[in-house]
Design an enzyme around this catalytic site. Structure first.
Site, PDB file in Angstrom:
ATOM      1  N   HIS A  53       0.824  -1.211   0.000  1.00  0.00           N
ATOM      2  CA  HIS A  53       0.000   0.000   0.000  1.00  0.00           C
ATOM      3  C   HIS A  53       0.857   1.260   0.000  1.00  0.00           C
ATOM      4  CE1 HIS A  53      -3.958   1.883   0.465  1.00  0.00           C
ATOM      5  NE2 HIS A  53      -3.310   2.834   1.130  1.00  0.00           N
ATOM      6  N   ASP A  55       0.248   5.607  -1.115  1.00  0.00           N
ATOM      7  CA  ASP A  55      -0.713   6.627  -1.554  1.00  0.00           C
ATOM      8  C   ASP A  55      -0.071   7.763  -2.342  1.00  0.00           C
ATOM      9  OD1 ASP A  55      -3.534   6.143  -0.669  1.00  0.00           O
ATOM     10  OD2 ASP A  55      -2.543   5.809   1.251  1.00  0.00           O
ATOM     11  N   GLU A 155      -8.768   1.827  -3.358  1.00  0.00           N
ATOM     12  CA  GLU A 155      -8.958   1.913  -1.907  1.00  0.00           C
ATOM     13  C   GLU A 155     -10.353   2.458  -1.614  1.00  0.00           C
ATOM     14  OE1 GLU A 155      -6.574   3.244   2.119  1.00  0.00           O
ATOM     15  OE2 GLU A 155      -6.142   4.302   0.255  1.00  0.00           O
ATOM     16  N   HIS A 182     -13.564   2.247   2.623  1.00  0.00           N
ATOM     17  CA  HIS A 182     -12.542   3.101   3.242  1.00  0.00           C
ATOM     18  C   HIS A 182     -13.131   3.551   4.569  1.00  0.00           C
ATOM     19  CE1 HIS A 182      -9.772   6.585   3.830  1.00  0.00           C
ATOM     20  NE2 HIS A 182      -8.930   5.635   3.496  1.00  0.00           N
ATOM     21  N   HIS A 228      -9.593  -1.415   6.424  1.00  0.00           N
ATOM     22  CA  HIS A 228     -10.657  -0.408   6.542  1.00  0.00           C
ATOM     23  C   HIS A 228     -12.045  -1.010   6.733  1.00  0.00           C
ATOM     24  CE1 HIS A 228      -8.445   3.342   5.951  1.00  0.00           C
ATOM     25  NE2 HIS A 228      -7.772   2.755   4.976  1.00  0.00           N
ATOM     26  N   HIS A 249      -2.855  -2.974   4.588  1.00  0.00           N
ATOM     27  CA  HIS A 249      -2.099  -2.073   5.465  1.00  0.00           C
ATOM     28  C   HIS A 249      -2.790  -1.979   6.825  1.00  0.00           C
ATOM     29  CE1 HIS A 249      -5.038   0.344   3.335  1.00  0.00           C
ATOM     30  NE2 HIS A 249      -4.781   1.434   4.019  1.00  0.00           N
ATOM     31  N   ASP A 318       2.040   2.093   3.849  1.00  0.00           N
ATOM     32  CA  ASP A 318       1.099   3.216   3.915  1.00  0.00           C
ATOM     33  C   ASP A 318       1.800   4.561   3.779  1.00  0.00           C
ATOM     34  OD1 ASP A 318      -1.400   4.342   3.996  1.00  0.00           O
ATOM     35  OD2 ASP A 318      -1.669   4.164   6.151  1.00  0.00           O
TER      36      ASP A 318
END
Length: 430
Positions: A53, A55, A155, A182, A228, A249, A318
């Site tokens: 993961h 971002d 995600e 999420h 999540h 993650h 993450d």
């Protein structure tokens, strides 16, 4: 006199031995410290990281509005990820997250998801260090070619707008994983957090349509991601999925009781599923505080290994999603630091090879195997009831009802009659 000489000689001899012992101890410590660092880099050279993961795409949108022409991704400030640091951290495969804010649900989530897929595809095709991959074989080949493999994940299930055709089209664009939620519920699955008061249900953590989403992901060969999701949704998916799943993650709830982490009873279900928990590096999920240390992070690895074994663990840093990471682990170049810490804790090369790389490859291969076994199945035509979506902006596919006084057909008939009457009039009264 001879006694004093003997005593002095004995003292000197003791000093020499003590000095030698001190030097030997210092040398051992030096060699040992260097050896751990060297071993970490050597091990990472053999088993480079697959990270579940990252971002970066989100940060590119926030800081640069996805305008890649204005940046150099080899060396990039304001973010924790660039090519030079991925190389320094021995990252060979990076799962890049397509993240769209929950506020886009009921609005333009699908469009924004497409735009984020576009920016990841551009990154992974315009820079020669990267290579976009969609299978385990392509992933392995990319390592042979010295490339950083890019996998695309979505995600948050709100990105598909409760549409299986949309899910299939994302797969065609290269998406190979999706987290079901999420920080907001979807109409068919429940989030681990309640920031958004939407689709609040009781005792219905995975609806009939939610099961259809999981089934279609199994059929496609798309990895189901439970990070999540609520504990109940995660458990329902683990019971329903035909393929192994991942927490891309998340960390141990026993070490830090944050709802984003995974409790022991779910870890056991994950092991039974042959799935994977990819440990998150974000400080609040590691220490339950704003700050954390490498030791705090290593405690999660140790605990999960002791409970379900090293073969159920991966890495999901993450980076560029979270804002606070353990001291010494601030960006993607620092993966050798956690490997060095685990080596100090007597993790074997086999254990670390599994965690760094082999476990994810196994899960991905098993997902593809299930896909192959389900190749006889046709694409699902399951549709979610509009009452469950509860979206006023969702178009109901019906022809509009046109008032009779505005009917094009009546107007046309009236004009035809008028022209006929005029023609007759001119014919009989020239």
């Amino acid at each position: 006199m001879s006694y004093r000489k003997t005593l002095l000689g004995a003292s000197c001899s003791l000093c020499v031995h003590s000095l030698r012992a001190l030097l030997a101890f210092s040398l051992c410590c030096f060699i040992s410290g260097y050896s751990d660092k060297d071993r970490a880099h050597n091990l990472l050279s053999k088993y480079p990281v697959i990270d579940g993961h990252n971002d970066l795409a989100l940060r590119l949108r926030i800081h640069y509005n996805n305008q890649l022409s204005k940046i150099n991704l080899t060396h990039l400030t304001r973010v924790a990820t660039d090519i030079s640091r991925l190389r320094a951290g021995h990252v060979q495969t990076q799962m890049f997250a397509v993240y769209v804010l929950c506020g886009a649900q009921h609005m333009d989530a699908v469009r924004l998801t497409l735009e984020q897929i576009d920016v990841i595809r551009r990154i992974c095709t315009e820079y020669p260090d990267f290579e976009l991959v969609t299978s385990t074989q392509e992933l392995r080949d990319s390592m042979t070619k010295g490339k950083i493999a890019c996998l695309i994940s979505i995600e948050g299930g709100h990105s598909i707008d409760s549409s299986l055709p949309a899910l299939r089209m994302f797969y065609q664009l290269g998406v190979r994983s999706m987290s079901l939620t999420h920080s907001c519920n979807t109409p068919w699955a429940e989030s681990s957090t309640n920031y958004y008061k939407v689709f609040v249900r009781s005792n219905n953590s995975l609806t009939t349509f939610g099961k259809a989403v999981v089934d279609e992901m199994n059929r496609l060969g798309m990895i189901v991601d439970l990070s999540h999701t609520s504990f109940e949704t995660a458990s329902a998916v683990l019971s329903h999925s035909k393929a192994p799943v991942i927490f891309s993650h998340s960390s141990s709830y026993m070490i830090c009781n944050n709802p984003r982490n995974v409790p022991d009873w779910l870890l056991q279900e994950l092991k039974d599923n042959r799935g994977l928990i990819m440990v998150n590096f974000y400080s609040p999920f590691i220490s339950c505080q704003k700050k954390a240390t490498v030791s705090h992070l290593a405690d999660h690895f140790d605990y999960i290994k002791g409970f379900i074994g090293a073969k159920s663990i991966g890495i999901g840093g993450d980076f560029d999603g979270g804002t606070s990471f353990p001291v010494g682990l601030e960006d993607v170049s620092k993966y050798p630091v956690i490997v060095q810490e685990l080596l100090k804790r007597n993790w074997t090369e086999e254990d670390l090879a599994d965690v760094l790389r082999n476990n994810f490859l196994r899960v991905f291969e098993e997902v593809e195997k299930v896909r192959n076994e389900l190749s006889w199945k046709k694409p699902s035509e399951e549709e979610i009831p509009l009452t469950e979506v509860a979206n006023k902006c969702r178009l109901e596919l019906k022809q509009p009802i046109i008032p009779s006084n505005q009917s094009p057909s009546l107007k046309a008939k009236g004009l035809n009659l008028l022209f006929l009457a005029l023609a007759l009039l001119f014919y009989f009264f020239p």
